[in-house]
Design an enzyme around this catalytic site. Structure first.
Site, PDB file in Angstrom:
ATOM      1  N   ARG A  58      36.764  48.557  28.351  1.00 33.03           N
ATOM      2  CA  ARG A  58      38.131  48.998  28.067  1.00 33.03           C
ATOM      3  C   ARG A  58      38.458  48.921  26.587  1.00 33.03           C
ATOM      4  O   ARG A  58      39.572  49.251  26.192  1.00 33.03           O
ATOM      5  CB  ARG A  58      39.116  48.096  28.818  1.00 33.03           C
ATOM      6  CG  ARG A  58      39.542  48.635  30.161  1.00 33.03           C
ATOM      7  CD  ARG A  58      40.327  47.525  30.840  1.00 33.03           C
ATOM      8  NE  ARG A  58      41.383  48.051  31.640  1.00 33.03           N
ATOM      9  CZ  ARG A  58      41.305  48.133  32.969  1.00 33.03           C
ATOM     10  NH1 ARG A  58      40.215  47.792  33.600  1.00 33.03           N
ATOM     11  NH2 ARG A  58      42.326  48.587  33.645  1.00 33.03           N
ATOM     12  N   ARG A  98      51.429  44.962  44.004  1.00 28.16           N
ATOM     13  CA  ARG A  98      50.701  44.195  42.998  1.00 28.16           C
ATOM     14  C   ARG A  98      51.677  43.783  41.897  1.00 28.16           C
ATOM     15  O   ARG A  98      52.537  44.561  41.512  1.00 28.16           O
ATOM     16  CB  ARG A  98      49.595  45.083  42.393  1.00 28.16           C
ATOM     17  CG  ARG A  98      48.207  44.567  42.667  1.00 28.16           C
ATOM     18  CD  ARG A  98      47.165  45.592  42.332  1.00 28.16           C
ATOM     19  NE  ARG A  98      46.982  45.804  40.902  1.00 28.16           N
ATOM     20  CZ  ARG A  98      46.000  46.539  40.383  1.00 28.16           C
ATOM     21  NH1 ARG A  98      45.123  47.124  41.182  1.00 28.16           N
ATOM     22  NH2 ARG A  98      45.884  46.708  39.084  1.00 28.16           N
ATOM     23  N   ARG A 108      50.802  48.890  30.544  1.00 31.10           N
ATOM     24  CA  ARG A 108      49.384  49.194  30.830  1.00 31.10           C
ATOM     25  C   ARG A 108      49.028  50.569  30.283  1.00 31.10           C
ATOM     26  O   ARG A 108      47.934  50.781  29.765  1.00 31.10           O
ATOM     27  CB  ARG A 108      49.124  49.121  32.338  1.00 31.10           C
ATOM     28  CG  ARG A 108      49.129  47.688  32.860  1.00 31.10           C
ATOM     29  CD  ARG A 108      49.376  47.632  34.347  1.00 31.10           C
ATOM     30  NE  ARG A 108      48.298  48.173  35.138  1.00 31.10           N
ATOM     31  CZ  ARG A 108      48.427  48.523  36.410  1.00 31.10           C
ATOM     32  NH1 ARG A 108      49.586  48.385  37.020  1.00 31.10           N
ATOM     33  NH2 ARG A 108      47.400  49.000  37.064  1.00 31.10           N
ATOM     34  N   LYS A 155      40.366  55.294  39.902  1.00 32.40           N
ATOM     35  CA  LYS A 155      39.024  54.749  39.670  1.00 32.40           C
ATOM     36  C   LYS A 155      38.541  53.963  40.892  1.00 32.40           C
ATOM     37  O   LYS A 155      37.415  54.146  41.338  1.00 32.40           O
ATOM     38  CB  LYS A 155      39.017  53.829  38.429  1.00 32.40           C
ATOM     39  CG  LYS A 155      39.489  54.516  37.154  1.00 32.40           C
ATOM     40  CD  LYS A 155      39.438  53.591  35.968  1.00 32.40           C
ATOM     41  CE  LYS A 155      40.390  52.416  36.016  1.00 32.40           C
ATOM     42  NZ  LYS A 155      41.828  52.773  35.990  1.00 32.40           N
ATOM     43  N   ARG A 187      52.072  52.239  45.294  1.00 35.62           N
ATOM     44  CA  ARG A 187      50.865  51.558  45.808  1.00 35.62           C
ATOM     45  C   ARG A 187      51.245  50.220  46.452  1.00 35.62           C
ATOM     46  O   ARG A 187      52.123  49.512  45.986  1.00 35.62           O
ATOM     47  CB  ARG A 187      49.885  51.313  44.664  1.00 35.62           C
ATOM     48  CG  ARG A 187      48.655  50.533  45.118  1.00 35.62           C
ATOM     49  CD  ARG A 187      47.534  50.588  44.135  1.00 35.62           C
ATOM     50  NE  ARG A 187      47.866  49.968  42.877  1.00 35.62           N
ATOM     51  CZ  ARG A 187      47.018  49.916  41.857  1.00 35.62           C
ATOM     52  NH1 ARG A 187      45.834  50.465  41.959  1.00 35.62           N
ATOM     53  NH2 ARG A 187      47.376  49.347  40.712  1.00 35.62           N
TER      54      ARG A 187
HETATM   55  P1  AP5 Z   1      43.551  53.563  42.432  1.00 32.43           P
HETATM   56  O1  AP5 Z   1      42.287  54.118  42.990  1.00 32.43           O
HETATM   57  O2  AP5 Z   1      43.951  52.187  42.832  1.00 32.43           O
HETATM   58  O3  AP5 Z   1      43.530  53.722  40.834  1.00 32.43           O
HETATM   59  P2  AP5 Z   1      42.853  52.821  39.742  1.00 32.43           P
HETATM   60  O4  AP5 Z   1      42.515  53.733  38.617  1.00 32.43           O
HETATM   61  O5  AP5 Z   1      41.738  52.002  40.335  1.00 32.43           O
HETATM   62  O6  AP5 Z   1      44.111  51.938  39.379  1.00 32.43           O
HETATM   63  P3  AP5 Z   1      44.246  50.435  38.945  1.00 32.43           P
HETATM   64  O7  AP5 Z   1      45.720  50.181  38.814  1.00 32.43           O
HETATM   65  O8  AP5 Z   1      43.487  49.500  39.841  1.00 32.43           O
HETATM   66  O9  AP5 Z   1      43.580  50.487  37.539  1.00 32.43           O
HETATM   67  P4  AP5 Z   1      43.832  49.590  36.369  1.00 32.43           P
HETATM   68  O10 AP5 Z   1      42.764  50.065  35.467  1.00 32.43           O
HETATM   69  O11 AP5 Z   1      45.176  49.516  35.798  1.00 32.43           O
HETATM   70  O12 AP5 Z   1      43.686  48.138  37.018  1.00 32.43           O
HETATM   71  P5  AP5 Z   1      42.479  47.142  37.182  1.00 32.43           P
HETATM   72  O13 AP5 Z   1      42.577  46.560  38.519  1.00 32.43           O
HETATM   73  O14 AP5 Z   1      41.190  47.748  36.743  1.00 32.43           O
HETATM   74  O15 AP5 Z   1      44.729  54.586  42.753  1.00 32.43           O
HETATM   75  C1  AP5 Z   1      46.080  54.267  42.427  1.00 32.43           C
HETATM   76  C2  AP5 Z   1      47.018  54.732  43.555  1.00 32.43           C
HETATM   77  O16 AP5 Z   1      46.985  56.157  43.630  1.00 32.43           O
HETATM   78  C3  AP5 Z   1      46.580  54.222  44.936  1.00 32.43           C
HETATM   79  O17 AP5 Z   1      47.744  53.929  45.658  1.00 32.43           O
HETATM   80  C4  AP5 Z   1      45.818  55.414  45.561  1.00 32.43           C
HETATM   81  O18 AP5 Z   1      45.944  55.440  46.950  1.00 32.43           O
HETATM   82  C5  AP5 Z   1      46.513  56.614  44.907  1.00 32.43           C
HETATM   83  N1  AP5 Z   1      45.597  57.716  44.643  1.00 32.43           N
HETATM   84  C6  AP5 Z   1      44.339  57.656  44.129  1.00 32.43           C
HETATM   85  N2  AP5 Z   1      43.828  58.897  43.991  1.00 32.43           N
HETATM   86  C7  AP5 Z   1      44.780  59.755  44.429  1.00 32.43           C
HETATM   87  C8  AP5 Z   1      44.878  61.177  44.521  1.00 32.43           C
HETATM   88  N3  AP5 Z   1      43.878  61.977  44.111  1.00 32.43           N
HETATM   89  N4  AP5 Z   1      46.023  61.714  45.002  1.00 32.43           N
HETATM   90  C9  AP5 Z   1      47.057  60.903  45.379  1.00 32.43           C
HETATM   91  N5  AP5 Z   1      47.032  59.567  45.326  1.00 32.43           N
HETATM   92  C10 AP5 Z   1      45.907  58.995  44.845  1.00 32.43           C
HETATM   93  O19 AP5 Z   1      42.847  46.064  36.060  1.00 32.43           O
HETATM   94  C11 AP5 Z   1      43.991  45.260  36.193  1.00 32.43           C
HETATM   95  C12 AP5 Z   1      44.147  44.383  34.968  1.00 32.43           C
HETATM   96  O20 AP5 Z   1      42.992  43.528  34.826  1.00 32.43           O
HETATM   97  C13 AP5 Z   1      44.248  45.104  33.619  1.00 32.43           C
HETATM   98  O21 AP5 Z   1      45.554  45.537  33.339  1.00 32.43           O
HETATM   99  C14 AP5 Z   1      43.780  43.998  32.659  1.00 32.43           C
HETATM  100  O22 AP5 Z   1      44.799  43.058  32.439  1.00 32.43           O
HETATM  101  C15 AP5 Z   1      42.672  43.311  33.453  1.00 32.43           C
HETATM  102  N6  AP5 Z   1      41.357  43.907  33.170  1.00 32.43           N
HETATM  103  C16 AP5 Z   1      40.563  44.599  34.040  1.00 32.43           C
HETATM  104  N7  AP5 Z   1      39.430  45.017  33.439  1.00 32.43           N
HETATM  105  C17 AP5 Z   1      39.511  44.586  32.138  1.00 32.43           C
HETATM  106  C18 AP5 Z   1      38.673  44.731  30.995  1.00 32.43           C
HETATM  107  N8  AP5 Z   1      37.528  45.427  31.054  1.00 32.43           N
HETATM  108  N9  AP5 Z   1      39.087  44.183  29.844  1.00 32.43           N
HETATM  109  C19 AP5 Z   1      40.221  43.471  29.746  1.00 32.43           C
HETATM  110  N10 AP5 Z   1      41.077  43.306  30.783  1.00 32.43           N
HETATM  111  C20 AP5 Z   1      40.720  43.864  31.968  1.00 32.43           C
END
Ligand code: AP5
Length: 212
Positions: A88, A156, A167, A13, A123
């Site tokens: 979410r 992270r 997660r 994402k 990552r």
């Molecule tokens: P990346 O692009 O970083 O993926 P992502 O989907 O953004 O992953 P996140 O881990 O950031 O998502 P998340 O939803 O768990 O965490 P968030 O920060 O939102 O890609 C991942 C890896 O793969 C990278 O190394 C990249 O280089 C690689 N990659 C990408 N595409 C690729 C491809 N096509 N091929 C190969 N490699 C690839 O949330 C963190 C925490 O915050 C949550 O757990 C929760 O506690 C809290 N939180 C956030 N939003 C909310 C909400 N709305 N409600 C409640 N709690 C929330």
């Protein structure tokens, strides 16, 4: 364009959000990034969020809804925005509707759990400037060092195996049901996110009807 990016943790994402932000000229709002910044700065929201994030749990709906509402009221969001990681839960999706926010498209990136574990375990991010890397898919020029600022690359806190599994469980239980919510509104687009970056990006553009 008012767009929501949804998908499991590590689906790409953030990666696709950055590409779409440049392509569409609108801001990406990553709730995960906002919460991590709040934790670094030890704000009130950061203090609440810290234990939830580190355990791989969702931050309470009322906390995150207030953060997003405030962000969406800022002037740069008038011409559109990309929401990365929000909503979410069904309650968060309903809160957007109640606030009168009309979403044009919801893009769901589909990636299976096995691939997620591989991606998140490899990552890294810069401890100084936050630029993301991946020791398999997006290596830095010098091992362990950020290409942009020379900072040390770290893992992270929520990218450790047990938390990744939490997660994923949370995603399947609490976030996946939103798919039906947006399907019923006729605004859901689905793209395969498992392929290498260029192909995944092409899938995303096609699903959104955007010229590559
Ligand atoms: P990346 O692009 O970083 O993926 P992502 O989907 O953004 O992953 P996140 O881990 O950031 O998502 P998340 O939803 O768990 O965490 P968030 O920060 O939102 O890609 C991942 C890896 O793969 C990278 O190394 C990249 O280089 C690689 N990659 C990408 N595409 C690729 C491809 N096509 N091929 C190969 N490699 C690839 O949330 C963190 C925490 O915050 C949550 O757990 C929760 O506690 C809290 N939180 C956030 N939003 C909310 C909400 N709305 N409600 C409640 N709690 C929330």
């Amino acid at each position: 364009m008012k767009l929501i990016l949804m998908g499991p943790p590590g689906a790409g994402k953030g990666t696709q959000g950055e590409i779409l932000e440049k392509k569409l000229g609108i801001s990406t709002i990553s709730t995960g990034l906002m919460l991590r910044t709040a934790i670094k700065e030890q704000t009130e929201v950061g203090k609440i969020a810290e234990t939830y994030i580190n355990a791989g749990k969702l931050v309470p709906d009322d906390v995150i809804v207030a953060v997003v509402k405030e962000r969406l009221s800022q002037p740069d969001c008038e011409k559109g925005f990309i929401l990365d990681g929000f909503p979410r839960t069904t309650a968060q999706a309903e809160a957007l509707d109640t606030a009168g926010v009309e979403i044009d498209k919801v893009l769901l990136l589909e990636v299976d759990d096995e691939k997620i574990v591989e991606r998140l375990s490899s990552r890294r991010e810069c401890s100084k400037c936050g630029v993301p890397y991946n020791i398999i898919f997006k290596k830095p020029l010098k091992e362990g060092i950020c290409d942009s600022c020379g900072g040390e690359l770290i893992t992270r806190k929520d990218d450790v195996p047990e938390t990744i599994q939490n997660r994923l469980n949370v995603y399947h239980e609490q976030t996946e049901p939103i798919r039906k919510y947006y399907e019923a509104k006729g605004i859901l687009a689905v793209a395969k996110g498992e392929e290498e970056l260029a192909d995944t990006t092409a899938n995303v553009m096609k699903a959104l009807g955007i010229e590559a």
